[in-house]
Design a protein around this motif. Sequence first.
Motif, short mmCIF file in Angstrom:
data_model
loop_
_atom_site.label_atom_id
_atom_site.label_comp_id
_atom_site.label_asym_id
_atom_site.label_seq_id
_atom_site.Cartn_x
_atom_site.Cartn_y
_atom_site.Cartn_z
N GLN A 100 4.87 8.82 -16.79
CA GLN A 100 5.07 8.83 -15.27
C GLN A 100 4.51 9.89 -14.89
O GLN A 100 4.21 9.14 -13.44
N ASP A 101 4.33 10.96 -15.55
CA ASP A 101 3.50 12.01 -14.95
C ASP A 101 2.13 11.34 -14.51
O ASP A 101 1.58 11.55 -13.69
N ALA A 102 1.39 10.36 -15.43
CA ALA A 102 0.66 10.13 -15.27
C ALA A 102 0.25 9.19 -14.65
O ALA A 102 -0.90 9.04 -13.66
N GLN A 103 1.15 8.39 -14.48
CA GLN A 103 1.47 7.25 -13.23
C GLN A 103 1.04 7.81 -11.59
O GLN A 103 0.67 8.03 -10.80
N GLU A 104 1.93 9.13 -11.41
CA GLU A 104 1.95 9.51 -10.19
C GLU A 104 0.83 10.43 -10.21
O GLU A 104 0.78 10.38 -9.26
N SER A 105 0.59 11.11 -11.02
CA SER A 105 -0.88 11.65 -10.83
C SER A 105 -1.82 10.58 -10.61
O SER A 105 -3.25 10.70 -9.69
N ASN A 106 -2.16 10.04 -11.20
CA ASN A 106 -2.60 8.42 -10.97
C ASN A 106 -2.76 7.85 -9.18
O ASN A 106 -3.37 7.59 -9.01
N GLN A 107 -1.83 7.63 -8.95
CA GLN A 107 -1.22 7.04 -7.18
C GLN A 107 -1.84 8.02 -6.78
O GLN A 107 -2.37 8.19 -5.34
N GLU A 108 -1.66 9.35 -6.58
CA GLU A 108 -1.69 10.67 -5.58
C GLU A 108 -3.53 10.24 -5.68
O GLU A 108 -4.25 10.85 -4.84
N GLU A 109 -3.98 10.18 -6.84
CA GLU A 109 -5.37 10.89 -6.70
C GLU A 109 -6.25 9.15 -6.18
O GLU A 109 -7.05 9.52 -5.54
N VAL A 110 -5.94 8.30 -6.40
CA VAL A 110 -6.04 6.54 -5.62
C VAL A 110 -5.65 6.93 -3.89
O VAL A 110 -6.05 7.01 -3.24
N SER A 111 -4.35 7.96 -3.98
CA SER A 111 -4.07 7.80 -2.49
C SER A 111 -4.97 8.67 -1.77
O SER A 111 -5.62 8.66 -0.66
N ASN A 112 -5.57 9.63 -1.96
CA ASN A 112 -5.74 11.02 -1.54
C ASN A 112 -7.47 10.23 -1.66
O ASN A 112 -8.31 10.06 -0.59
N GLU A 113 -8.26 9.50 -2.66
CA GLU A 113 -9.06 9.10 -2.14
C GLU A 113 -10.01 7.83 -1.50
O GLU A 113 -10.80 7.97 -0.62
N THR A 114 -8.48 7.34 -1.48
CA THR A 114 -8.71 6.05 -0.73
C THR A 114 -8.53 6.77 1.42
O THR A 114 -8.72 6.42 2.06
N GLN A 115 -7.26 7.74 1.11
CA GLN A 115 -7.30 8.59 3.03
C GLN A 115 -9.03 9.44 2.44
O GLN A 115 -9.52 9.59 4.03
N GLU A 116 -9.49 9.57 1.68
CA GLU A 116 -10.77 10.61 2.10
C GLU A 116 -11.67 9.31 2.65
O GLU A 116 -12.54 9.52 3.74
N ASN A 117 -11.81 8.12 1.71
CA ASN A 117 -12.85 6.97 1.94
C ASN A 117 -12.42 6.74 3.49
O ASN A 117 -13.67 6.06 4.61
N MET A 118 -11.14 6.22 4.29
CA MET A 118 -10.44 5.87 5.77
C MET A 118 -11.54 7.63 6.24
O MET A 118 -11.62 6.37 7.94
N ASN A 119 -11.36 8.29 5.60
CA ASN A 119 -11.46 9.62 7.15
C ASN A 119 -13.31 10.00 6.98
O ASN A 119 -13.90 10.01 7.67
N GLU A 120 -13.35 9.29 5.94
CA GLU A 120 -15.21 8.94 6.01
C GLU A 120 -15.88 7.88 6.65
O GLU A 120 -16.75 8.05 7.18
N GLU A 121 -15.34 6.30 6.45
CA GLU A 121 -15.79 5.28 7.37
C GLU A 121 -15.03 6.07 9.35
O GLU A 121 -15.71 5.87 10.22
#
Length: 121
Positions: A100-121
């Motif tokens: 569960q911790d790994a899944q939450e961590s992966n979700q946070e990473e994906v969310s952060n990457e998505t946010q970063e990608n949206m900010n770059e555009e």
Amino acid sequence: MIYLKNIKFELDLKGKKAKKNLKKGLALGTIFGAAAGLVGGILFAPKSGKETRAQIKDNAADVSKMVAGNVKEFTKKTGEVVKEKFNKCCNKEKDAALNQDAQESNQEEVSNETQENMNEE
């Protein structure tokens, strides 16, 4: 199938539990039969009362020691099984928490990457 005065009995020995119960029953029957034979033999033996009482006392002490040893062994084995099951259960809980911790961590990473990608555009 066993027929006894028009009564039909079926022995279901297909399951492990049924076989285990049959073995337990046979073992207990053998033990109680031996004990009954011992008591009957002592009571109907041609000895004096004093000798018979002494023999009963000796046999009771022997049986008591045997039962105490069996109880100790049973308690030890039961404790080991309970400990093993408990550890298995705890390990499953730990693994589930880590997953569960790994899944939450992966979700946070994906969310952060998505946010970063949206900010770059």
